[in-house]
Design an enzyme around this catalytic site. Sequence first.
Site, PDB file in Angstrom:
ATOM      1  N   LYS A 106     -13.314  45.252 -56.544  1.00 41.03           N
ATOM      2  CA  LYS A 106     -14.639  44.311 -56.805  1.00 41.03           C
ATOM      3  C   LYS A 106     -15.460  44.546 -57.925  1.00 41.03           C
ATOM      4  O   LYS A 106     -15.490  45.633 -58.085  1.00 41.03           O
ATOM      5  CB  LYS A 106     -15.403  44.144 -55.426  1.00 41.03           C
ATOM      6  CG  LYS A 106     -16.079  42.704 -55.428  1.00 41.03           C
ATOM      7  CD  LYS A 106     -15.292  41.530 -54.977  1.00 41.03           C
ATOM      8  CE  LYS A 106     -15.689  40.420 -54.072  1.00 41.03           C
ATOM      9  NZ  LYS A 106     -14.781  39.823 -53.662  1.00 41.03           N
ATOM     10  N   GLY A 218     -23.613  26.371 -47.427  1.00 42.77           N
ATOM     11  CA  GLY A 218     -23.296  26.392 -48.916  1.00 42.77           C
ATOM     12  C   GLY A 218     -22.518  25.162 -49.436  1.00 42.77           C
ATOM     13  O   GLY A 218     -22.234  24.437 -48.639  1.00 42.77           O
ATOM     14  N   GLY A 220     -20.622  25.673 -52.628  1.00 35.92           N
ATOM     15  CA  GLY A 220     -20.150  26.422 -53.695  1.00 35.92           C
ATOM     16  C   GLY A 220     -18.732  26.166 -53.581  1.00 35.92           C
ATOM     17  O   GLY A 220     -18.122  25.060 -53.005  1.00 35.92           O
TER      18      GLY A 220
HETATM   19  N1  GLU Z   1     -13.263  36.546 -55.020  1.00 39.31           N
HETATM   20  C1  GLU Z   1     -12.142  35.849 -54.118  1.00 39.31           C
HETATM   21  C2  GLU Z   1     -12.317  36.799 -52.728  1.00 39.31           C
HETATM   22  O1  GLU Z   1     -13.316  37.445 -52.288  1.00 39.31           O
HETATM   23  C3  GLU Z   1     -10.731  35.899 -54.829  1.00 39.31           C
HETATM   24  C4  GLU Z   1     -10.322  37.286 -55.156  1.00 39.31           C
HETATM   25  C5  GLU Z   1      -9.123  37.234 -55.955  1.00 39.31           C
HETATM   26  O2  GLU Z   1      -8.577  36.018 -56.291  1.00 39.31           O
HETATM   27  O3  GLU Z   1      -8.442  38.190 -56.398  1.00 39.31           O
HETATM   28  O4  GLU Z   1     -11.389  36.716 -52.194  1.00 39.31           O
END
Ligand code: GLU
Length: 427
Positions: A106, A218, A220
């Site tokens: 992340k 939410g 979004g």
């Molecule tokens: N941000 C999204 C998640 O928390 C997608 C992550 C991704 O596609 O790599 O799952």
Amino acid sequence: MEKPFNAFEMAQKQFDAAAEKLGLDQATRDLLRNSLREYHFLIPVRMDDGSYKVFRGFRVQHSDARGPCKGGIRFHPHETVDTVRALAMWMTWKTAVVDIPLGGGKGGVICDPHNLSDREQEGICRGWVRQVAVNVGHEQDVPAPDVMTHGQHMLWMMDEFERIRGAKYPGFITGKPVGMGGSLGRTEATGFGVIYTVREAMKELGLDIKKSIGAFQGFGNVSQYAVKLFREYGGKPICVSCWDQTDQTSYTFRRESGVDPDELMSITDKYGTIDKAKARKAGYEILPGDAWIEQEADLLVPAALENQISGANVGKIHKRVRIIAEGANGPTTPEADAEIHKRGIFLIPDFLCNAGGVTCSYFEQVQCNMNYFWSREEVLSKLDEKMTAGFKAVSDLARKKNIYMRDAAYLIAVTRVAEASHKRGWV
Ligand code: GLU
């Protein structure tokens, strides 16, 4: 004074409980309860007024035992490295539970896109990539969108990466716009994935989705598409909530006859704020931001941020609620979780429930690597298959062992990652 919420402590606590149940050896625990690698860096950006501002950026790689790290990049004014660490760890369990050949990572930047021009945001995106360009890429770590980032950000990042590496790498990053290496279906994937698991949970509980009411937190990307599919399946979404940039607070938009996501999207500005006057005209009541949790509904979908259902508000959940589907990452604190378990509410845990986004990201990478793109129908049917299989594996184990859904999901995911780490001879 009450200790502030720390997502990483929560993620470690959840992992420790699973490790204990699985009887994992100490070295495996040490490896998996911490980040494998972390990058903390500064991103200097020339602002529109000619001044310079320095932003703080992170990339955390939690585990690459099952494949390259994978996970989004968040832009948030309250970002902390501990939040990014927690989210990276949850990504590892997420890719493992739906059994795709990726690990967990992340990223984040402490910034508020509401107060930044497009050019300034582009500067942050390019600066972020310059700081980690040798440590990320389709064979190492693949970023994606997350809270307050979207396709345009991904495209700027890809462009910077390709400039540095001197070749085309569309598989470096996912969530790109369609036509520029993006996959059809990626925009709706997380929200649709949430509802695929809800559909399966309702089947299991003998609930008729057509007679069900859902309350969503939410508005979004996740919530918008979850509401859409829930409605297509015949359910009645009774409310959504959103952050109001002008008032610096959130509101719940409720309509007894049901919420229409297209109508609301047409009156939502680019910062995600729904126009209150127009909503009122369309028959919506405007309630305080936390009113979503006390709705008389069969289904609750927290699809905003972490730390939303806590000891302070878990008692407000209506007795009609049978299912909680965690569209966001980490929305429920351990204290609230224990209460939800005790009340016998069927919980679809975050890293299973919202795995649709990363699953579709994986499909995007596969398509980029082949340089051959599938139809939307093909993407969504493959997504449904993966999400349904992931759900079934977790719910079968939960039933067989008579355990809570979150515990079952952890047992499956941690076992897979521990096994990969053992087989590689790391621990
Ligand atoms: N941000 C999204 C998640 O928390 C997608 C992550 C991704 O596609 O790599 O799952």
